[in-house]
Design an enzyme around this catalytic site. Structure first.
Site, PDB file in Angstrom:
ATOM      1  N   ASP A 150      47.812  35.931  42.165  1.00 16.53           N
ATOM      2  CA  ASP A 150      48.785  36.895  42.706  1.00 16.53           C
ATOM      3  C   ASP A 150      50.217  36.379  42.553  1.00 16.53           C
ATOM      4  OD1 ASP A 150      49.537  39.263  43.835  1.00 16.53           O
ATOM      5  OD2 ASP A 150      48.934  38.752  45.887  1.00 16.53           O
TER       6      ASP A 150
ATOM      7  N   ARG B 254      56.409  39.464  41.406  1.00 16.52           N
ATOM      8  CA  ARG B 254      57.527  38.785  42.094  1.00 16.52           C
ATOM      9  C   ARG B 254      58.153  37.721  41.207  1.00 16.52           C
ATOM     10  NH1 ARG B 254      53.965  37.641  47.103  1.00 16.52           N
ATOM     11  NH2 ARG B 254      52.460  38.601  45.678  1.00 16.52           N
TER      12      ARG B 254
ATOM     13  N   ASN C  84      43.727  48.336  41.527  1.00  9.27           N
ATOM     14  CA  ASN C  84      44.872  48.188  40.612  1.00  9.27           C
ATOM     15  C   ASN C  84      45.039  49.378  39.671  1.00  9.27           C
ATOM     16  OD1 ASN C  84      44.506  44.564  40.369  1.00  9.27           O
ATOM     17  ND2 ASN C  84      45.950  45.733  41.613  1.00  9.27           N
ATOM     18  N   TRP C  85      44.023  50.256  39.581  1.00  9.59           N
ATOM     19  CA  TRP C  85      44.180  51.477  38.785  1.00  9.59           C
ATOM     20  C   TRP C  85      45.279  52.368  39.362  1.00  9.59           C
ATOM     21  CZ3 TRP C  85      42.174  51.510  34.134  1.00  9.59           C
ATOM     22  CH2 TRP C  85      40.990  50.810  33.872  1.00  9.59           C
TER      23      TRP C  85
ATOM     24  N   ARG D 165      45.263  37.738  52.198  1.00 11.56           N
ATOM     25  CA  ARG D 165      44.256  38.777  52.422  1.00 11.56           C
ATOM     26  C   ARG D 165      43.209  38.725  51.318  1.00 11.56           C
ATOM     27  NH1 ARG D 165      49.120  41.415  51.931  1.00 11.56           N
ATOM     28  NH2 ARG D 165      49.548  41.991  49.768  1.00 11.56           N
TER      29      ARG D 165
ATOM     30  N   GLU E 298      36.067  28.386  52.024  1.00  8.88           N
ATOM     31  CA  GLU E 298      37.327  27.868  52.545  1.00  8.88           C
ATOM     32  C   GLU E 298      38.445  28.566  51.775  1.00  8.88           C
ATOM     33  OE1 GLU E 298      37.669  25.632  55.014  1.00  8.88           O
ATOM     34  OE2 GLU E 298      35.494  25.563  55.231  1.00  8.88           O
TER      35      GLU E 298
HETATM   36  C1  IPE Z   1      44.693  41.416  44.112  1.00  8.93           C
HETATM   37  O1  IPE Z   1      46.076  41.403  44.046  1.00  8.93           O
HETATM   38  C2  IPE Z   1      44.118  41.689  42.761  1.00  8.93           C
HETATM   39  C3  IPE Z   1      44.375  40.678  41.740  1.00  8.93           C
HETATM   40  C4  IPE Z   1      44.989  39.540  41.897  1.00  8.93           C
HETATM   41  C5  IPE Z   1      43.874  40.995  40.448  1.00  8.93           C
HETATM   42  P1  IPE Z   1      46.958  42.662  44.448  1.00  8.93           P
HETATM   43  O2  IPE Z   1      48.367  42.215  44.319  1.00  8.93           O
HETATM   44  O3  IPE Z   1      46.552  43.845  43.666  1.00  8.93           O
HETATM   45  O4  IPE Z   1      46.543  42.884  45.964  1.00  8.93           O
HETATM   46  P2  IPE Z   1      47.303  43.615  47.159  1.00  8.93           P
HETATM   47  O5  IPE Z   1      47.604  45.009  46.685  1.00  8.93           O
HETATM   48  O6  IPE Z   1      48.560  42.850  47.411  1.00  8.93           O
HETATM   49  O7  IPE Z   1      46.349  43.563  48.286  1.00  8.93           O
HETATM   50  C1  IPE Z   2      48.754  39.785  40.273  1.00  8.35           C
HETATM   51  O1  IPE Z   2      50.147  39.860  40.363  1.00  8.35           O
HETATM   52  C2  IPE Z   2      48.237  40.392  39.002  1.00  8.35           C
HETATM   53  C3  IPE Z   2      47.464  41.620  39.159  1.00  8.35           C
HETATM   54  C4  IPE Z   2      47.162  42.180  40.291  1.00  8.35           C
HETATM   55  C5  IPE Z   2      47.020  42.253  37.941  1.00  8.35           C
HETATM   56  P1  IPE Z   2      50.840  41.134  40.974  1.00  8.35           P
HETATM   57  O2  IPE Z   2      51.133  42.088  39.854  1.00  8.35           O
HETATM   58  O3  IPE Z   2      50.067  41.678  42.097  1.00  8.35           O
HETATM   59  O4  IPE Z   2      52.204  40.514  41.486  1.00  8.35           O
HETATM   60  P2  IPE Z   2      52.986  40.881  42.817  1.00  8.35           P
HETATM   61  O5  IPE Z   2      52.018  40.776  43.958  1.00  8.35           O
HETATM   62  O6  IPE Z   2      53.511  42.269  42.647  1.00  8.35           O
HETATM   63  O7  IPE Z   2      54.069  39.851  42.875  1.00  8.35           O
HETATM   64 MG    MG Z   3      50.058  41.291  44.092  1.00  8.38          MG
END
Ligand code: IPE
Ligand code: IPE
Ligand code: MG
Length: 242
Positions: A15, A19, A63-64, A186, A199
């Site tokens: 994640d 950002r 993510n879709w 989360r 953990e």
């Molecule tokens: C979880 O990250 C999914 C992946 C890392 C692939 P998200 O960035 O999509 O999760 P939320 O929306 O913050 O819970």
């Molecule tokens: C995780 O990074 C990658 C995927 C969920 C595909 P994010 O794209 O969720 O990055 P943030 O949370 O917006 O920084």
């Molecule tokens: Mg994210």
């Protein structure tokens, strides 16, 4: 303390790509592109540390909901990464699997490359890399329930063990350690069944900056945890001593 104990199964919620890009005034896609180097470094670090199972959360069923251009970019990126790294993963003895990959929106050429990579590496045993892609923990649990019903398994025969056998990749062991980068704390629907007693560590570093050294720090944190599994004393076997 679990001195010298390497977690058998490590799972990463990768994640913070968006950002990372925003901090550099770049489009979110630049963060996804930069994530590839972290993925390669972590695979190498896990392999070197003797981790047997590494799971990486790459794309969730939720993510879709993202803008179509970002989703399309991620699909292209994963396809490029597979084509670029397939042979070196195979040479390292890494069995590659995908968890999810059921949505018809997945471009067919990508679905074919995923199937080819799984086939190419299926007999490798040094480490199993599971990429959770179009993955949802709840969906897997619902699918297991459907599979039990389809097989007409009597209700009284359904135990945690039989249920687990109906989950996808039923040989996959429980997760010992989950690493979620970027400071978010989360689950986001990730491998719900398997993380029941994992953990968790939440490094603040954003995924594109995550490197082997960060991964080893997470393994050190894990070593200092006392896993009780509901009991009152430290179990003597919580993983592979090495
Ligand atoms: C979880 O990250 C999914 C992946 C890392 C692939 P998200 O960035 O999509 O999760 P939320 O929306 O913050 O819970
Ligand atoms: C995780 O990074 C990658 C995927 C969920 C595909 P994010 O794209 O969720 O990055 P943030 O949370 O917006 O920084
Ligand atoms: Mg994210």
């Amino acid at each position: 303390m679990n001195e010298r104990i390497v977690p058998r199964h490590v799972a990463c919620v990768m994640d913070g790509n968006g950002r990372w890009a925003a901090l550099r005034s770049l489009p979110r896609t630049a963060g996804h592109r930069a994530a590839e180097a972290a993925v390669i470094d972590v695979i190498e670090a896990a392999h070197a540390a003797g981790v047997e199972w590494l799971s990486l959360y790459a794309f969730s069923t939720e993510n879709w909901r993202r803008p179509p251009a970002e989703v399309a970019f991620l699909m292209r990126l994963v396809r490029r990464a597979i084509r670029k790294h397939a042979l070196s993963l195979h040479a390292r003895g890494i069995r590659c699997r995908f968890l999810g990959v059921t949505d018809p929106r997945i471009p067919p050429p990508l679905a074919r490359d995923i199937a080819d990579l799984m086939m190419l590496t299926r007999d490798n045993r040094r480490m199993t890399l599971t990429v959770a892609f179009d993955h949802g923990g709840r969906r897997d649990i619902v699918e297991a329930a459907r599979s039990l019903v389809r097989d007409r398994v009597p209700a009284e025969e359904i135990t945690e063990e039989t249920f687990a056998r109906h989950l996808p990749h039923s040989d996959m062991p429980e997760v010992d350690l989950v690493i979620r980068t970027s400071g978010e704390q989360r689950i986001s629907n990730f491998m719900l069944w398997h993380v029941a007693y994992a953990e968790w560590v939440f490094p603040l570093v954003l995924w594109p900056d995550f490197r082997a050294g960060h991964f080893r720090e997470c393994l050190d944190l894990y070593r200092r945890r006392e896993r009780r599994f509901g009991d009152v004393r430290v179990p003597t076997t919580t993983g592979d001593a090495s």
